[in-house]
Design a protein around this motif. Structure first.
Motif, mmCIF file in Angstrom:
data_model
loop_
_atom_site.group_PDB
_atom_site.id
_atom_site.type_symbol
_atom_site.label_atom_id
_atom_site.label_comp_id
_atom_site.label_asym_id
_atom_site.label_seq_id
_atom_site.Cartn_x
_atom_site.Cartn_y
_atom_site.Cartn_z
ATOM 1 N N CYS A 127 23.266 32.970 64.293
ATOM 2 C CA CYS A 127 22.490 34.092 64.819
ATOM 3 C C CYS A 127 21.350 34.427 63.862
ATOM 4 C CB CYS A 127 23.373 35.302 65.080
ATOM 5 S SG CYS A 127 24.129 35.988 63.617
ATOM 6 N N ASP A 128 20.529 35.346 64.302
ATOM 7 C CA ASP A 128 19.348 35.741 63.541
ATOM 8 C C ASP A 128 19.724 36.726 62.433
ATOM 9 O OD1 ASP A 128 16.314 35.832 63.462
ATOM 10 O OD2 ASP A 128 16.802 37.961 63.697
ATOM 11 N N LYS A 129 19.088 36.612 61.280
ATOM 12 C CA LYS A 129 19.382 37.519 60.163
ATOM 13 C C LYS A 129 19.090 38.968 60.523
ATOM 14 C CE LYS A 129 14.897 37.069 57.952
ATOM 15 N NZ LYS A 129 14.163 36.757 56.756
ATOM 16 N N TYR A 130 18.091 39.188 61.349
ATOM 17 C CA TYR A 130 17.745 40.541 61.768
ATOM 18 C C TYR A 130 18.890 41.170 62.561
ATOM 19 C CZ TYR A 130 15.201 44.389 63.915
ATOM 20 O OH TYR A 130 14.807 45.633 64.339
ATOM 21 N N ARG A 131 19.533 40.395 63.416
ATOM 22 C CA ARG A 131 20.650 40.894 64.221
ATOM 23 C C ARG A 131 21.828 41.276 63.316
ATOM 24 N NH1 ARG A 131 21.964 44.186 67.331
ATOM 25 N NH2 ARG A 131 23.979 43.914 68.228
#
Length: 70
Positions: free
Chosen positions: A25-29
Protein backbone atom coordinates in the motif's frame (compact mmCIF):
# COMPACT_ATOMS: atom_id res chain seq x y z
CA UNK A 1 12.26 -1.74 1.47
CA UNK A 2 11.93 -5.47 0.99
CA UNK A 3 11.59 -7.89 3.90
CA UNK A 4 15.23 -8.86 3.44
CA UNK A 5 16.32 -5.22 3.65
CA UNK A 6 14.19 -4.73 6.76
CA UNK A 7 15.66 -7.87 8.37
CA UNK A 8 19.22 -6.71 7.72
CA UNK A 9 18.57 -3.11 8.76
CA UNK A 10 19.99 -1.79 12.02
CA UNK A 11 17.25 0.81 12.45
CA UNK A 12 15.26 0.55 15.69
CA UNK A 13 12.20 2.10 14.07
CA UNK A 14 10.89 2.11 10.53
CA UNK A 15 8.81 4.75 8.78
CA UNK A 16 5.79 4.21 6.51
CA UNK A 17 7.86 4.43 3.32
CA UNK A 18 10.03 1.57 4.64
CA UNK A 19 7.08 -0.82 5.07
CA UNK A 20 4.76 0.31 2.26
CA UNK A 21 6.15 -2.14 -0.30
CA UNK A 22 5.85 -5.09 2.09
CA UNK A 23 2.26 -4.18 2.98
CA UNK A 24 1.40 -3.46 -0.65
CA UNK A 25 0.00 0.00 0.00
CA UNK A 26 0.90 3.66 -0.20
CA UNK A 27 2.95 5.25 2.60
CA UNK A 28 0.44 8.09 2.78
CA UNK A 29 -2.38 5.64 3.55
CA UNK A 30 -0.32 4.13 6.38
CA UNK A 31 0.19 7.63 7.83
CA UNK A 32 -3.53 8.39 7.62
CA UNK A 33 -4.53 5.09 9.22
CA UNK A 34 -2.11 5.48 12.13
CA UNK A 35 -3.38 9.01 12.80
CA UNK A 36 -6.99 7.83 12.68
CA UNK A 37 -6.19 4.89 14.98
CA UNK A 38 -4.56 7.19 17.54
CA UNK A 39 -7.61 9.48 17.52
CA UNK A 40 -9.95 6.53 18.05
CA UNK A 41 -7.71 4.63 20.48
CA UNK A 42 -7.46 1.61 18.18
CA UNK A 43 -4.74 -0.12 16.16
CA UNK A 44 -5.54 -1.48 12.70
CA UNK A 45 -2.12 -3.03 12.29
CA UNK A 46 -0.77 -6.31 13.70
CA UNK A 47 2.22 -4.41 15.11
CA UNK A 48 2.57 -1.35 17.37
CA UNK A 49 2.73 2.11 15.84
CA UNK A 50 4.07 5.32 17.33
CA UNK A 51 2.87 8.81 16.47
CA UNK A 52 5.21 11.65 17.44
CA UNK A 53 3.69 14.91 16.28
CA UNK A 54 3.08 14.19 12.62
CA UNK A 55 5.76 11.48 12.38
CA UNK A 56 4.84 7.81 12.30
CA UNK A 57 7.33 5.24 13.59
CA UNK A 58 7.07 1.45 13.60
CA UNK A 59 9.32 -0.65 15.85
CA UNK A 60 11.32 -2.81 13.40
CA UNK A 61 11.50 -5.98 15.49
CA UNK A 62 7.77 -5.90 16.28
CA UNK A 63 7.03 -5.38 12.57
CA UNK A 64 9.20 -8.37 11.65
CA UNK A 65 7.54 -10.58 14.27
CA UNK A 66 4.09 -9.64 13.00
CA UNK A 67 4.98 -10.19 9.36
CA UNK A 68 6.67 -13.52 10.06
CA UNK A 69 3.70 -14.80 12.08
CA UNK A 70 5.25 -14.84 15.52
Amino acid sequence: MTMQEIRSSTKDCLIPSDIAEVLGCDKYRINLQVRQDKELGTNSFPFPTILIGSRVKIPRLAFLRAMEGE
